[in-house]
Design a protein around this motif. Sequence first.
Motif, PDB file in Angstrom:
ATOM      1  N   ASP A   1      54.367  27.537 104.196  1.00  0.00           N
ATOM      2  CA  ASP A   1      54.705  27.560 102.768  1.00  0.00           C
ATOM      3  C   ASP A   1      53.881  26.540 101.985  1.00  0.00           C
ATOM      4  O   ASP A   1      53.537  26.788 100.828  1.00  0.00           O
ATOM      5  CB  ASP A   1      56.195  27.271 102.578  1.00  0.00           C
ATOM      6  CG  ASP A   1      57.069  28.434 103.008  1.00  0.00           C
ATOM      7  OD1 ASP A   1      58.276  28.209 103.220  1.00  0.00           O
ATOM      8  OD2 ASP A   1      56.557  29.558 103.143  1.00  0.00           O
ATOM      9  N   SER A   2      53.557  25.438 102.610  1.00  0.00           N
ATOM     10  CA  SER A   2      52.863  24.355 101.914  1.00  0.00           C
ATOM     11  C   SER A   2      51.430  24.715 101.526  1.00  0.00           C
ATOM     12  O   SER A   2      50.834  24.041 100.685  1.00  0.00           O
ATOM     13  CB  SER A   2      52.858  23.097 102.778  1.00  0.00           C
ATOM     14  OG  SER A   2      52.229  23.350 104.029  1.00  0.00           O
ATOM     15  N   VAL A   3      50.858  25.760 102.125  1.00  0.00           N
ATOM     16  CA  VAL A   3      49.468  26.102 101.833  1.00  0.00           C
ATOM     17  C   VAL A   3      49.309  27.494 101.231  1.00  0.00           C
ATOM     18  O   VAL A   3      48.198  27.892 100.874  1.00  0.00           O
ATOM     19  CB  VAL A   3      48.572  25.989 103.093  1.00  0.00           C
ATOM     20  CG1 VAL A   3      48.723  24.607 103.726  1.00  0.00           C
ATOM     21  CG2 VAL A   3      48.881  27.084 104.101  1.00  0.00           C
ATOM     22  N   LYS A   4      50.387  28.230 101.105  1.00  0.00           N
ATOM     23  CA  LYS A   4      50.307  29.583 100.553  1.00  0.00           C
ATOM     24  C   LYS A   4      49.710  29.570  99.145  1.00  0.00           C
ATOM     25  O   LYS A   4      50.094  28.742  98.320  1.00  0.00           O
ATOM     26  CB  LYS A   4      51.696  30.226 100.520  1.00  0.00           C
ATOM     27  CG  LYS A   4      52.154  30.797 101.833  1.00  0.00           C
ATOM     28  CD  LYS A   4      53.531  31.436 101.708  1.00  0.00           C
ATOM     29  CE  LYS A   4      54.025  31.961 103.043  1.00  0.00           C
ATOM     30  NZ  LYS A   4      55.395  32.510 102.952  1.00  0.00           N
ATOM     31  N   GLY A   5      48.784  30.483  98.921  1.00  0.00           N
ATOM     32  CA  GLY A   5      48.147  30.559  97.616  1.00  0.00           C
ATOM     33  C   GLY A   5      46.957  29.638  97.466  1.00  0.00           C
ATOM     34  O   GLY A   5      46.194  29.755  96.493  1.00  0.00           O
ATOM     35  N   ARG A   6      46.771  28.699  98.408  1.00  0.00           N
ATOM     36  CA  ARG A   6      45.641  27.765  98.335  1.00  0.00           C
ATOM     37  C   ARG A   6      44.665  27.949  99.495  1.00  0.00           C
ATOM     38  O   ARG A   6      43.461  27.761  99.339  1.00  0.00           O
ATOM     39  CB  ARG A   6      46.146  26.320  98.340  1.00  0.00           C
ATOM     40  CG  ARG A   6      47.048  25.978  97.183  1.00  0.00           C
ATOM     41  CD  ARG A   6      47.363  24.475  97.141  1.00  0.00           C
ATOM     42  NE  ARG A   6      48.060  24.014  98.341  1.00  0.00           N
ATOM     43  CZ  ARG A   6      47.605  23.043  99.135  1.00  0.00           C
ATOM     44  NH1 ARG A   6      46.461  22.437  98.867  1.00  0.00           N
ATOM     45  NH2 ARG A   6      48.308  22.666 100.197  1.00  0.00           N
ATOM     46  N   PHE A   7      45.198  28.277 100.672  1.00  0.00           N
ATOM     47  CA  PHE A   7      44.367  28.428 101.863  1.00  0.00           C
ATOM     48  C   PHE A   7      44.276  29.906 102.247  1.00  0.00           C
ATOM     49  O   PHE A   7      45.232  30.662 102.060  1.00  0.00           O
ATOM     50  CB  PHE A   7      44.963  27.675 103.053  1.00  0.00           C
ATOM     51  CG  PHE A   7      44.925  26.174 102.942  1.00  0.00           C
ATOM     52  CD1 PHE A   7      44.577  25.523 101.779  1.00  0.00           C
ATOM     53  CD2 PHE A   7      45.255  25.392 104.051  1.00  0.00           C
ATOM     54  CE1 PHE A   7      44.540  24.142 101.683  1.00  0.00           C
ATOM     55  CE2 PHE A   7      45.230  24.016 103.989  1.00  0.00           C
ATOM     56  CZ  PHE A   7      44.883  23.401 102.795  1.00  0.00           C
ATOM     57  N   THR A   8      43.124  30.296 102.790  1.00  0.00           N
ATOM     58  CA  THR A   8      42.925  31.656 103.264  1.00  0.00           C
ATOM     59  C   THR A   8      42.283  31.624 104.644  1.00  0.00           C
ATOM     60  O   THR A   8      41.225  31.001 104.826  1.00  0.00           O
ATOM     61  CB  THR A   8      42.022  32.450 102.305  1.00  0.00           C
ATOM     62  OG1 THR A   8      42.609  32.460 100.990  1.00  0.00           O
ATOM     63  CG2 THR A   8      41.869  33.885 102.789  1.00  0.00           C
ATOM     64  N   ILE A   9      42.921  32.305 105.594  1.00  0.00           N
ATOM     65  CA  ILE A   9      42.362  32.419 106.938  1.00  0.00           C
ATOM     66  C   ILE A   9      41.676  33.772 107.064  1.00  0.00           C
ATOM     67  O   ILE A   9      42.165  34.784 106.537  1.00  0.00           O
ATOM     68  CB  ILE A   9      43.456  32.237 108.021  1.00  0.00           C
ATOM     69  CG1 ILE A   9      42.836  32.155 109.415  1.00  0.00           C
ATOM     70  CG2 ILE A   9      44.503  33.342 107.948  1.00  0.00           C
ATOM     71  CD1 ILE A   9      43.826  31.747 110.496  1.00  0.00           C
ATOM     72  N   SER A  10      40.526  33.782 107.725  1.00  0.00           N
ATOM     73  CA  SER A  10      39.794  35.029 107.932  1.00  0.00           C
ATOM     74  C   SER A  10      39.073  34.965 109.276  1.00  0.00           C
ATOM     75  O   SER A  10      39.033  33.898 109.912  1.00  0.00           O
ATOM     76  CB  SER A  10      38.795  35.266 106.794  1.00  0.00           C
ATOM     77  OG  SER A  10      37.838  34.225 106.735  1.00  0.00           O
ATOM     78  N   ARG A  11      38.493  36.082 109.685  1.00  0.00           N
ATOM     79  CA  ARG A  11      37.850  36.126 111.008  1.00  0.00           C
ATOM     80  C   ARG A  11      36.581  36.944 110.968  1.00  0.00           C
ATOM     81  O   ARG A  11      36.392  37.802 110.110  1.00  0.00           O
ATOM     82  CB  ARG A  11      38.805  36.724 112.034  1.00  0.00           C
ATOM     83  CG  ARG A  11      38.951  38.244 111.949  1.00  0.00           C
ATOM     84  CD  ARG A  11      40.180  38.740 112.576  1.00  0.00           C
ATOM     85  NE  ARG A  11      40.243  40.169 112.777  1.00  0.00           N
ATOM     86  CZ  ARG A  11      40.364  41.096 111.825  1.00  0.00           C
ATOM     87  NH1 ARG A  11      40.373  40.749 110.574  1.00  0.00           N
ATOM     88  NH2 ARG A  11      40.471  42.376 112.153  1.00  0.00           N
ATOM     89  N   ASP A  12      35.708  36.656 111.927  1.00  0.00           N
ATOM     90  CA  ASP A  12      34.524  37.463 112.185  1.00  0.00           C
ATOM     91  C   ASP A  12      34.613  37.861 113.655  1.00  0.00           C
ATOM     92  O   ASP A  12      34.316  37.063 114.540  1.00  0.00           O
ATOM     93  CB  ASP A  12      33.252  36.661 111.908  1.00  0.00           C
ATOM     94  CG  ASP A  12      31.988  37.497 112.054  1.00  0.00           C
ATOM     95  OD1 ASP A  12      31.974  38.429 112.891  1.00  0.00           O
ATOM     96  OD2 ASP A  12      31.009  37.212 111.350  1.00  0.00           O
ATOM     97  N   ASN A  13      35.040  39.094 113.896  1.00  0.00           N
ATOM     98  CA  ASN A  13      35.272  39.534 115.271  1.00  0.00           C
ATOM     99  C   ASN A  13      33.992  39.478 116.113  1.00  0.00           C
ATOM    100  O   ASN A  13      34.028  39.110 117.283  1.00  0.00           O
ATOM    101  CB  ASN A  13      35.828  40.952 115.292  1.00  0.00           C
ATOM    102  CG  ASN A  13      37.175  41.057 114.635  1.00  0.00           C
ATOM    103  OD1 ASN A  13      37.308  40.801 113.451  1.00  0.00           O
ATOM    104  ND2 ASN A  13      38.186  41.435 115.385  1.00  0.00           N
ATOM    105  N   ALA A  14      32.873  39.830 115.506  1.00  0.00           N
ATOM    106  CA  ALA A  14      31.615  39.875 116.248  1.00  0.00           C
ATOM    107  C   ALA A  14      31.192  38.496 116.727  1.00  0.00           C
ATOM    108  O   ALA A  14      30.545  38.353 117.765  1.00  0.00           O
ATOM    109  CB  ALA A  14      30.523  40.496 115.394  1.00  0.00           C
TER     110      ALA A  14
END
Length: 122
Positions: A62-75
Amino acid sequence: QVQLVESGGGLVQPGGSLRLSCAASGSIFRIDRMAWYRQAPGKEREFVAGINWSIGSTNYADSVKGRFTISRDNAKNTVYLQMNSLKPEDTAVYFCKADVQTLPVSAVGGYWGQGTQVTVSS
């Protein structure tokens, strides 16, 4: 064996942004999930954000929602954490964790990176 190497930490002013990266390598048959945790001085390690590797679903503290974004590069077997609107209370060592199956018949094991320091200060 699985190795996780984090990068991208540093010193940033309040309101600024940083992007962390974590690359997984080694004996990887399948990645199940990757996540970011953080640990501030004198506090326990806490969950920040996680991502399901196959379908890409995410969840956040909850403390980072709206500010942090997690993403990935599968390759590249790499996970990222884009951190915006940083606050002094975000100061911590950030750790990457991967849940990995190393062989087709093995159980999923958890592996940790060495951590990268993020300091938010003016």
